[in-house]
Motif scaffolding. Structure first.
Motif, PDB file in Angstrom:
ATOM      1  N   TYR A  66      -5.489  -2.768  25.480  1.00  0.00           N
ATOM      2  CA  TYR A  66      -3.865  -1.798  25.351  1.00  0.00           C
ATOM      3  C   TYR A  66      -3.200  -2.324  25.551  1.00  0.00           C
ATOM      4  O   TYR A  66      -3.036  -2.582  26.567  1.00  0.00           O
ATOM      5  N   ASN A  67      -2.368  -2.596  25.036  1.00  0.00           N
ATOM      6  CA  ASN A  67      -0.898  -3.670  25.276  1.00  0.00           C
ATOM      7  C   ASN A  67       0.240  -2.885  25.407  1.00  0.00           C
ATOM      8  O   ASN A  67       1.025  -2.148  25.155  1.00  0.00           O
ATOM      9  N   HIS A  68       0.895  -2.293  26.818  1.00  0.00           N
ATOM     10  CA  HIS A  68       1.759  -1.621  27.223  1.00  0.00           C
ATOM     11  C   HIS A  68       2.869  -1.988  26.976  1.00  0.00           C
ATOM     12  O   HIS A  68       4.387  -0.769  26.866  1.00  0.00           O
ATOM     13  N   LYS A  69       2.906  -2.588  26.186  1.00  0.00           N
ATOM     14  CA  LYS A  69       4.654  -3.561  26.200  1.00  0.00           C
ATOM     15  C   LYS A  69       4.643  -3.394  24.264  1.00  0.00           C
ATOM     16  O   LYS A  69       5.912  -3.341  24.390  1.00  0.00           O
ATOM     17  N   THR A  70       4.039  -3.434  23.804  1.00  0.00           N
ATOM     18  CA  THR A  70       4.200  -2.661  22.388  1.00  0.00           C
ATOM     19  C   THR A  70       3.050  -1.384  21.925  1.00  0.00           C
ATOM     20  O   THR A  70       3.456  -0.835  21.078  1.00  0.00           O
ATOM     21  N   ASN A  71       2.707  -1.019  22.945  1.00  0.00           N
ATOM     22  CA  ASN A  71       1.844   0.455  23.023  1.00  0.00           C
ATOM     23  C   ASN A  71       1.103   0.134  21.236  1.00  0.00           C
ATOM     24  O   ASN A  71       0.562   0.975  20.686  1.00  0.00           O
ATOM     25  N   HIS A 121      -7.090   4.243  29.147  1.00  0.00           N
ATOM     26  CA  HIS A 121      -6.531   3.952  27.304  1.00  0.00           C
ATOM     27  C   HIS A 121      -7.772   4.773  26.234  1.00  0.00           C
ATOM     28  O   HIS A 121      -8.728   3.454  26.474  1.00  0.00           O
ATOM     29  N   LYS A 122      -7.741   5.276  25.524  1.00  0.00           N
ATOM     30  CA  LYS A 122      -8.299   5.356  24.931  1.00  0.00           C
ATOM     31  C   LYS A 122      -8.981   4.284  23.933  1.00  0.00           C
ATOM     32  O   LYS A 122      -7.725   4.044  23.445  1.00  0.00           O
ATOM     33  N   GLY A 123      -9.968   4.047  23.976  1.00  0.00           N
ATOM     34  CA  GLY A 123     -10.308   3.278  22.724  1.00  0.00           C
ATOM     35  C   GLY A 123     -10.472   1.712  23.252  1.00  0.00           C
ATOM     36  O   GLY A 123     -10.657   0.369  22.379  1.00  0.00           O
ATOM     37  N   ALA A 124      -9.493   1.356  24.782  1.00  0.00           N
ATOM     38  CA  ALA A 124      -9.635   0.038  25.494  1.00  0.00           C
ATOM     39  C   ALA A 124     -10.079   0.125  26.603  1.00  0.00           C
ATOM     40  O   ALA A 124     -10.234   1.189  26.905  1.00  0.00           O
ATOM     41  N   ALA A 125     -10.813  -1.408  26.544  1.00  0.00           N
ATOM     42  CA  ALA A 125     -11.647  -1.727  27.932  1.00  0.00           C
ATOM     43  C   ALA A 125     -10.044  -1.806  28.753  1.00  0.00           C
ATOM     44  O   ALA A 125     -10.396  -0.803  30.290  1.00  0.00           O
ATOM     45  N   VAL A 126      -9.288  -2.469  28.559  1.00  0.00           N
ATOM     46  CA  VAL A 126      -8.282  -2.526  29.580  1.00  0.00           C
ATOM     47  C   VAL A 126      -6.912  -2.194  29.378  1.00  0.00           C
ATOM     48  O   VAL A 126      -6.511  -2.626  28.360  1.00  0.00           O
ATOM     49  N   CYS A 127      -5.964  -2.194  29.861  1.00  0.00           N
ATOM     50  CA  CYS A 127      -4.285  -2.446  29.482  1.00  0.00           C
ATOM     51  C   CYS A 127      -3.560  -3.596  30.594  1.00  0.00           C
ATOM     52  O   CYS A 127      -4.183  -5.003  30.876  1.00  0.00           O
ATOM     53  N   THR A 128      -3.069  -4.317  29.585  1.00  0.00           N
ATOM     54  CA  THR A 128      -2.121  -5.411  30.253  1.00  0.00           C
ATOM     55  C   THR A 128      -0.605  -5.090  31.264  1.00  0.00           C
ATOM     56  O   THR A 128      -0.605  -6.025  32.022  1.00  0.00           O
ATOM     57  N   TYR A 130      -0.115  -4.739  34.596  1.00  0.00           N
ATOM     58  CA  TYR A 130      -0.247  -5.024  36.222  1.00  0.00           C
ATOM     59  C   TYR A 130      -1.193  -3.450  37.240  1.00  0.00           C
ATOM     60  O   TYR A 130      -1.556  -3.743  38.252  1.00  0.00           O
ATOM     61  N   THR A 131      -0.513  -3.188  37.203  1.00  0.00           N
ATOM     62  CA  THR A 131      -0.250  -1.620  38.152  1.00  0.00           C
ATOM     63  C   THR A 131      -1.266  -1.009  37.905  1.00  0.00           C
ATOM     64  O   THR A 131      -1.556   0.198  38.784  1.00  0.00           O
ATOM     65  N   HIS A 132      -1.334  -0.994  36.508  1.00  0.00           N
ATOM     66  CA  HIS A 132      -2.759  -0.359  35.964  1.00  0.00           C
ATOM     67  C   HIS A 132      -3.957  -0.861  36.323  1.00  0.00           C
ATOM     68  O   HIS A 132      -5.196  -0.541  36.549  1.00  0.00           O
ATOM     69  N   CYS A 133      -4.269  -2.103  35.637  1.00  0.00           N
ATOM     70  CA  CYS A 133      -5.257  -2.793  35.084  1.00  0.00           C
ATOM     71  C   CYS A 133      -4.864  -3.843  36.100  1.00  0.00           C
ATOM     72  O   CYS A 133      -4.796  -4.284  36.999  1.00  0.00           O
ATOM     73  N   GLN A 134      -5.139  -5.348  35.353  1.00  0.00           N
ATOM     74  CA  GLN A 134      -4.935  -6.663  35.908  1.00  0.00           C
ATOM     75  C   GLN A 134      -3.951  -7.428  35.107  1.00  0.00           C
ATOM     76  O   GLN A 134      -3.064  -6.515  33.977  1.00  0.00           O
ATOM     77  N   GLU A 135      -2.863  -8.080  35.741  1.00  0.00           N
ATOM     78  CA  GLU A 135      -1.430  -8.187  34.942  1.00  0.00           C
ATOM     79  C   GLU A 135      -2.330  -9.461  33.769  1.00  0.00           C
ATOM     80  O   GLU A 135      -3.266 -10.266  34.014  1.00  0.00           O
ATOM     81  N   TYR A 136      -1.846  -9.744  32.765  1.00  0.00           N
ATOM     82  CA  TYR A 136      -1.730 -10.388  31.683  1.00  0.00           C
ATOM     83  C   TYR A 136      -1.093 -10.780  31.510  1.00  0.00           C
ATOM     84  O   TYR A 136       0.686  -9.520  30.672  1.00  0.00           O
TER      85      TYR A 136
END
Length: 341
Positions: A66-71, A121-128, A130-136
């Protein structure tokens, strides 16, 4: 009657030959034991030095991110995703073995989320985020933020660390662990339950002696009595504490195995060290308090929550010659590295 001269001769012979016999037998035993110990030591060193986990060579899987920047949820090769994670989570000028340890921890985090369905995040293993998952950061973002020289000189090192650990994850009882990590310890890491309430057998407090060389190993926050009391009252409406003579109203009650403040008494209220860290935005919950007439100094050690692998501790171990799997086995107790693909 026995011959006295014969008896005397027998005594002399025994007194001379018996110590020699015993010394020869003892030396043989010592030599055998020493030889066995040396062989064991050589075998141990060899197994540590020449471990090769690459037993499977399959195509790496695709994962949903899940890309939090593009939603939007995007599908990406996991190894390509790890290039972006490692670039954001650890300095590229760290030793290659520290970078490899970080790459394996980041890969394990994805697999842990995927198998335990812990992602929010529904349907996603991780997000982008860093405050929630990992920095990407994507290749394009890295190119823009770090520049062409970094892409040319440093990005290949990031890729090397990921590629040379392809498919490796950290397991406990055959399952992916929750591989928590953070920047800098105070000299020891923390037991998971003392920070996050949940106890994990592999997230135990261990020594981390190399962190003292980290840039954020030590920090100090000076705050006036007035501002400190104001912040406390903004957070706790029922607290009873005044600005004067704070040293008599504040007492650290207990600390964790890693040294962080567990409980602290503030006036009539008892709170956790993590609460104070959040209120004052301290680098960690491992702190001492020095009192002056009109102010307090919070002297802090470490940076981050303190559970799992210290990144600067990993760097220190790597500089001392430890391999990535030795670093991981130190910070994640009783775990085994498994090659998935």
């Amino acid at each position: 009657m026995n011959n006295p001269l014969g008896i005397l001769a027998g005594v002399i012979v025994c007194s001379v030959t018996l110590p020699i016999f015993l010394s020869v037998v003892s030396y043989d035993n010592i030599e055998t034991n020493t030889s066995q110990k040396q062989e064991q030591l050589i075998e141990t060193k060899s197994s540590q030095k020449y471990i090769n986990y690459e037993t499977i060579d399959k195509e790496s899987p695709k994962i949903n991110i899940y890309n939090h920047k593009t939603n939007k949820t995007e599908q990406m090769d996991i190894e390509e995703y790890l290039y972006g994670v490692l670039s954001g989570e650890m300095p590229s000028d760290f030793d290659i073995e520290a970078l490899k340890a970080q790459a394996v921890a980041a890969r394990t985090y994805v697999m842990y989320n995927q198998e335990n369905k812990t992602s929010k995040h529904k349907g996603a293993a991780v997000c982008t985020d860093y405050t929630h998952c990992q920095e990407y950061k994507s290749y394009e973002e890295l190119k823009e933020s770090k520049g062409e020289d970094w892409i040319k000189d440093s990005y290949p090192i990031i890729k090397q660390a990921v590629d040379e650990t392809k498919g490796h994850i950290i397991t406990y009882d055959g399952e992916p662990i929750l591989p928590l990590y953070f920047s800098t310890s105070s000299g020891k890491t923390e037991n998971s339950e003392e920070v996050f309430s949940t106890e994990y057998p592999y997230l135990r407090s261990v020594d981390s002696p190399y962190d003292k060389y980290a840039p954020k190993y030590a920090s100090t926050l000076k705050i006036s009595n007035k501002d400190f009391v104001r912040k406390l009252k903004n957070t706790y409406s029922d607290i009873n504490i005044i600005e004067d003579n704070l040293s008599s109203q504040i007492k650290i009650l207990s600390r964790s195995d890693g040294g962080s403040v567990e409980k602290i008494k503030l006036g009539n209220k008892e709170v956790t060290g993590r609460d104070i860290r959040n209120i004052l935005n301290l680098n960690s919950a491992n702190f001492e308090i020095k009192f002056d007439t009109n102010s307090l100094d919070f002297v802090v050690k470490g940076y981050g929550h303190g559970v799992g692998m210290s990144q600067w501790g990993a760097q220190g171990m790597a500089e001392e010659g430890y391999k990535y799997y030795e670093i991981l086995s130190h910070y994640y107790k009783d775990t085994i590295i498994k090659d998935l693909y």
